[in-house]
Design an enzyme around this catalytic site. Structure first.
Site, PDB file in Angstrom:
ATOM      1  N   TYR A 123      20.733   1.958  -1.457  1.00  0.00           N
ATOM      2  CA  TYR A 123      21.694   1.604  -2.509  1.00  0.00           C
ATOM      3  C   TYR A 123      22.629   2.755  -2.844  1.00  0.00           C
ATOM      4  O   TYR A 123      23.789   2.551  -3.151  1.00  0.00           O
ATOM      5  CB  TYR A 123      20.951   1.127  -3.761  1.00  0.00           C
ATOM      6  CG  TYR A 123      20.475  -0.291  -3.637  1.00  0.00           C
ATOM      7  CD1 TYR A 123      21.407  -1.332  -3.556  1.00  0.00           C
ATOM      8  CD2 TYR A 123      19.128  -0.598  -3.562  1.00  0.00           C
ATOM      9  CE1 TYR A 123      20.983  -2.645  -3.413  1.00  0.00           C
ATOM     10  CE2 TYR A 123      18.700  -1.915  -3.419  1.00  0.00           C
ATOM     11  CZ  TYR A 123      19.632  -2.931  -3.344  1.00  0.00           C
ATOM     12  OH  TYR A 123      19.228  -4.218  -3.202  1.00  0.00           O
ATOM     13  N   GLU A 182      -8.613  -2.360   7.592  1.00  0.00           N
ATOM     14  CA  GLU A 182      -7.274  -2.914   7.822  1.00  0.00           C
ATOM     15  C   GLU A 182      -6.685  -3.542   6.573  1.00  0.00           C
ATOM     16  O   GLU A 182      -5.551  -3.287   6.219  1.00  0.00           O
ATOM     17  CB  GLU A 182      -7.316  -3.953   8.952  1.00  0.00           C
ATOM     18  CG  GLU A 182      -5.963  -4.613   9.182  1.00  0.00           C
ATOM     19  CD  GLU A 182      -5.967  -5.602  10.344  1.00  0.00           C
ATOM     20  OE1 GLU A 182      -6.910  -5.591  11.148  1.00  0.00           O
ATOM     21  OE2 GLU A 182      -5.012  -6.375  10.442  1.00  0.00           O
ATOM     22  N   ASP A 240      -9.402  -6.225  12.278  1.00  0.00           N
ATOM     23  CA  ASP A 240      -9.630  -7.557  12.831  1.00  0.00           C
ATOM     24  C   ASP A 240      -9.816  -7.456  14.337  1.00  0.00           C
ATOM     25  O   ASP A 240      -9.318  -6.527  14.983  1.00  0.00           O
ATOM     26  CB  ASP A 240      -8.410  -8.467  12.582  1.00  0.00           C
ATOM     27  CG  ASP A 240      -8.328  -8.907  11.125  1.00  0.00           C
ATOM     28  OD1 ASP A 240      -9.337  -8.767  10.402  1.00  0.00           O
ATOM     29  OD2 ASP A 240      -7.240  -9.382  10.727  1.00  0.00           O
TER      30      ASP A 240
END
Lengths: 368, 713
Positions: A101, A197, A249
């Site tokens: 910005y 995770e 996972d």
């Protein structure tokens, strides 16, 4: 109070000034000014067997100003440099979104903006980091924070002493900048670091006070861990000599998280030295756990094309060349199924903290 | 054939719809009592009752069989002449009068100065401050005045009060009018709709008085009836003709066609000055010269009269059997050889002998009159003519606009178009706002236009305005008009022959400027300098352009359609006999010879265009580059200035210095690459074309709709 610049900041400002001066000199010499930017792509990334790291190669790309396809990026690089210099001068730190910005405005009387969206400004920041060999932190920038941590350790964060044993259910949120001048470690009884995770599983571990029972620090990075988490884990590993275990996972994405944690990523290869933990151990979820821990197939998820492609790519990575890893990945591809950590909850809500992980660690059932 | 019957069907439908219109009643009222006792209905009724099996006898039918005059035929078939509806009738009326005026001036070798006025009678009757344009149908006065040679007093009634009377039908010469129907048909239309006669003022010279006539048509007899005849001792012109016609018209709907017609007429006749006065509502009328009116002027772009069109004799290859027999009958020659030589062009004594050697009776002495009586003999001769190789007809009889004048015409036309701006969507051809503007900035503009007309050319197209980055230098063929650059290319083909008639095709194009790039091109059709505004789809010119593969010339082109691009295309056919598809002269017939010439001309023009577009693409790329750098230099200079604590001004100057140097040197290579890339981009027009066909853009749709409207009217 007038901010006093430390040595690093002075050095960074000098680098920015040098960059600008060199461009100016080229222009005054009547030449097309350029920036020498190391290439951040797979082509310029090498695997160092010795250091067991993904490292940035020597390839550089010249970013010319007088080139239609490069002019805008050249201009943007200087807008970012200038904004960073101002940040450092004023002793402030800001998010990369904020910087977007700050530097975004309309160009002259056109309808074109200096940056159209943050996806344009983020890579410019990374370019600047590699070009000047300065870390993001040194540019007084940070990414959106992500990740939390608890464990038997006391730390000092910008002067505040924090006991990570008493962080309640939410844990301590890991800041983006975790360098020595921000975070220092004090007393600890931890035996290892467990990187999980995802937040949901981390919450299970925290609620079950796994870290208390097993004297470990548990960290989660909300998927692919951000720089702050990776850097902090590396410091815990190096400074406190704690082994690092990674629990992800059982899918290509999870494996890749481990891979990045272990030897760094391609995009941030220039920071591998500061982020990677080559000794990190993959503790689960292994492709063979479904049999060992009797996870029913009905909690499996079918691999899609994206998964299969990713898995095949990883089979080719040098750091996955070890036979055990090849087995691991091939088993997943062969079965065509992947498992989330939550699949273990099928065996009981605290199966993961009470049986699965303790047994894994006891049996030293991990991959390196 | 199919087209003709479709037209007929459409016509009968529209006649049926209009059957109860008052103008038809008006016609009945003023008609003289019928010669044969009863109207058809009454006659049929009694016959039907006694003999139901046989409703009419040959005798009863014979009573009803009578001659139909041409005028009567056209009263019922107004659409054949272009008087289908009040908005179209307005244009047709104007067109017929203007065509005649221009023809007359050219024939007499006078530079035409035309005044065209349309008066909204209801509008002018009202008080100026609350005057509004008549909505829908209303009464209008059309005035067309020329500075032509005038018309001999005795001829005036017949010219304006008799259908199929004129000087142009029996000769082969390039002219706007052909049949001698137009103006008298307009007079008839006016009489039918308003009951007012046509008013004609004409003067043939300084020493003669002007004469005013009011002429009505006796439609039964196709004869003029002069209702007023007065000699004027004073008239403001030494010679010329003024025609005043009161008609029922629809200005609201018809104005855009009239505007377009006037513009296009000025475009194809750069030697004519046209003053055009038209009604304007109170709302837009601040600057009008008279309550309810405003005047637009189209000054001539050249003082050179077009080459005089020469009258020629017909070529034997174009003649039909019946015509041949008729000509033989009228021949005063003693033998067939003499007849052939005198009645036709390109038949020498040798050629005549050649023809006759193919005829069985060739060696006998045959009088031309015998041919008219003996069909078999005539047929043999006709066949022999077809088999004999003859020289093509003389083509020096044609008067094309010419490359140079076509260019001048386009330039002054575009100047008018550009003056209007584009406040009105899809109305590039609408003059509505042009008048206002040209009044606000009058002199300079006209001067500029005149200037352009005089010395236009390559040097002048250069943009003298200083610009931060040097603009592309003046290019060949580019005209800068009101700040827009137009590429103009013109092609005049050499004359060719169809069916024994010489004709010549010209094509001019104006590319770029402010034409919209995403719409179908504007196609301006002309035949003998007369704009063709209707029946675009049915016209051979359109077909010729559609069949040209414009993708070769870097325009996109949907299948079986006109190309899409920022372009106006002018196609002119000059011929001693333009084959129109109907008497209203709206579309050119599809003769293969003509189509082929149109395509060849379009291709020639297209090649010039492609060269230009290719060059332009490379230049655009350069300009884009420059502007990119310029924009970014500012930003970079400020940033570097802040970092190095310097003023951005000098840094910017350093960058600009390098910009000129680097771009000049390094661009050469990239230019080449860009050019190649540009050509690649132009090629996949096929894909674009397919899309264009399936899903026309909204703008394209709008334009297509406008075209359809034109077709309907």
């Amino acid at each position: 109070m007038a901010p006093r610049k430390d040595a690093i900041s002075k050095k960074t400002v000098a680098k920015i000034e040098k960059l600008a001066e060199s461009v100016l000199k080229t222009v005054q010499g009547g030449k097309n000014p350029f920036l020498d930017i190391p290439v951040r792509s797979l082509a310029n990334v090498t695997w160092s067997d010795k250091r067991r790291l993904v490292e940035l190669g020597g390839q550089k790309q010249k970013r010319y100003f007088f080139n239609v396809s490069m002019a805008k990026k050249f201009m943007q690089t200087f807008l970012v440099s200038e904004a960073c210099k101002e940040l450092i001068d004023s002793g402030k730190t800001t998010s990369i979104r904020d910087l977007y910005y700050v530097t975004k405005h309309t160009i002259g009387d056109t309808r074109q903006n200096t940056f159209e969206d943050q996806d344009e400004s983020d890579p410019i920041i990374e370019d600047l980091e590699v070009t000047m060999d300065s870390l993001r932190e040194e540019l007084h920038l940070f990414a959106a924070r992500k990740g939390s941590m608890v464990g038997p350790v006391t730390i000092v964060d910008t002067g505040d002493t924090i006991d990570l044993r008493r962080m309640g259910s939410g844990g301590w949120s890991v800041p983006s900048i975790v360098e020595e001048n921000v975070i220092t470690f004090r007393k600890h009884e931890a035996k290892y670091v467990l990187l999980i995770e995802k937040d949901a599983v981390w919450t299970r571990f925290n609620e079950d006070k796994f870290w208390k029972r097993n004297s470990c620090i548990i960290v989660q990075g909300g998927g692919q861990p951000p720089r702050g988490v990776r850097r902090l884990v590396q410091r815990l590993h190096r400074e406190l000599k704690l082994p690092v275990y990674v629990l992800v996972d059982n899918d290509p994405w999870g494996f890749y998280i481990y891979s990045v944690m272990k030897q760094g990523s391609i995009n941030l290869a220039y920071e591998s030295m500061r982020m990677a933990v080559p000794d990190a151990r993959f503790v689960g979820l292994s492709s063979f756990d479904k049999d060992k821990y009797k996870i029913p197939t009905n909690v499996a998820i079918k691999m899609d094309d994206g998964d299969n492609n990713r898995a095949k790519q990883m089979l080719a990575y040098p750091w996955f060349k070890h036979a055990r890893w090849q087995n691991e990945i091939q088993e997943m591809v062969k079965s065509g199924q992947k498992y989330e950590l939550e699949a273990l909850s099928r065996r009981g809500i605290s199966f993961i903290t009470e049986e699965y992980l303790p047994k894994k660690l006891k049996d030293k059932d991990w991959l390196e | 054939m199919a087209k003709a019957s479709a037209r007929a069907a459409g016509a009968s439908r529209s006649t049926a719809r209009r059957a109860k219109r008052p103008q038809m009643d008006l016609f009945e009222d003023k008609a003289t009592p019928p010669v044969v006792g009863a109207t058809p209905e009454e006659a049929a009724a009694p016959a039907a009752r006694p003999a139901p099996a046989r409703r009419a006898t040959a005798e009863s039918m014979a009573q009803k069989q009578r001659e139909i005059s041409v005028s009567e035929f056209f009263v019922k078939n107004r659409h054949l002449l272009g008087f289908d509806n009040p908005s179209k009738a307005l244009l047709t009326t104007i067109k017929e009068a203007v065509d005649n005026s221009l023809d007359a001036c050219e024939e007499a070798g006078i530079l035409p100065e035309l005044t065209l006025e349309v008066h909204d009678l209801a509008l002018e009757a009202r008080r100026p401050q609350d005057a509004e344009l008549t909505k829908g149908e209303g009464r209008f006065l059309v005035v067309v005045q020329d500075n032509g040679p005038g018309i001999v007093k005795a001829q005036v009634p017949k010219i304006f009060g008799k259908l199929l009377y004129g000087s142009k039908f029996h000769r082969l010469k390039q002219s706007r009018g052909q049949q001698g129907i137009g103006i008298s048909a307009a007079a008839m239309y006016g009489q039918l709709t308003t009951g007012k006669p046509i008013r004609v003022t004409s003067r043939v010279g300084r020493k003669k008085d002007a004469h005013v006539f009011e002429i009505q048509l006796d439609t039964r007899k196709n004869e003029p009836v002069v209702t007023h005849d007065e000699a004027l001792s004073e008239w403001h012109q030494e010679h010329g003709t003024r025609v005043e016609l009161e008609i029922v018209a629809n200005w609201q709907q018809g104005q855009r066609f009239v505007n377009r017609y006037v513009e296009h007429t000025a475009l194809a006749n750069p030697h004519a000055t046209i003053h055009y006065t038209r009604p304007v509502g109170a709302a837009q009328r601040e600057n009008a010269d008279r309550p309810g009116n405003e005047t637009l002027s189209f000054p001539r772009a050249t003082t050179e009269l077009p080459k005089e069109a020469v009258e020629i004799k017909p070529h034997p290859h174009g003649v039909e059997l019946g015509a041949l027999m008729l000509m033989a009958q009228e021949s005063k020659s003693r033998d067939v050889s003499g007849f052939l030589q005198s009645a036709f062009s390109r038949v020498s004594a040798g050629a005549a002998a050649d023809i006759l050697s193919h005829v069985p009776w060739g060696r006998k002495a045959v009088k031309p009159r015998q041919l008219a009586e003996n069909r078999a003999m005539a047929e043999a001769l006709h066949k022999a003519i077809g088999e004999t190789k003859l020289m093509s007809p003389p083509t020096n009889c044609l008067s094309p606009i010419g490359d140079e004048l076509m260019r001048k015409g386009l330039v002054s036309f575009l100047t008018v178009i550009e003056s209007e701006g584009d406040e009105e969507e899809g109305a590039q051809l609408d003059l509505d706002s042009a008048g206002m503007k040209s009044k606000r900035a009058p002199r300079a503009e006209k001067a500029a236009r005149a200037e352009k007309g005089k010395g236009k050319g390559k040097a002048e197209a250069a943009a003298p305005a200083p610009e931060p980055v040097p603009d592309a230098p003046a290019e060949e063929g580019v005209e800068k008009i009101k700040g827009h650059n137009y590429f103009i290319a013109t092609v005049t083909r050499s004359p060719k022959v169809y069916r024994g008639n010489p004709f010549q095709v010209e094509v001019g194009l104006a590319y770029g400027g402010s034409w919209p790039a995403d719409k179908t091109i504007e196609l301006f059709r002309f035949a003998n300098r007369v704009p063709l505004l209707f029946q675009r789809g049915a016209c051979g010119i359109t077909e010729g352009i559609v069949k040209t593969d414009w993708r070769n010339y870097l325009l996109s082109q949907p299948k079986n359609s006109l190309p899409v691009g920022p372009m106006a295309l002018l196609v002119h056919i000059a011929s001693v006999w333009v084959p129109f598809t109907s008497e209203s002269k709206e579309a050119v017939a599809h003769y293969p010879d003509i189509l082929k010439e149109i395509q060849l001309a379009a291709q020639e023009c297209g090649r010039k265009l492609a060269t230009f577009i290719r060059k332009r693409k490379a230049e655009d790329y350069q300009a884009e580059r420059r502007s990119i750098f310029e924009r970014y230099i500012e930003e970079v200079a400020i940033a570097i200035g802040k970092i190095t604590r310097r003023q951005p001004g000098p840094i910017k100057r350093e960058f600009l210095k390098v910009a000129h140097k680097v771009t000049a040197a390094e661009m050469a290579e990239e230019e080449k690459a860009a050019l190649e890339k540009g050509e690649d981009e132009a090629r996949p027009a096929k894909g674009k074309a397919a899309r264009g066909k399936d899903q026309p853009s909204p703008k394209a749709k709008r334009r297509a709709r406008a075209a359809d409207e034109a077709e309907e009217e």
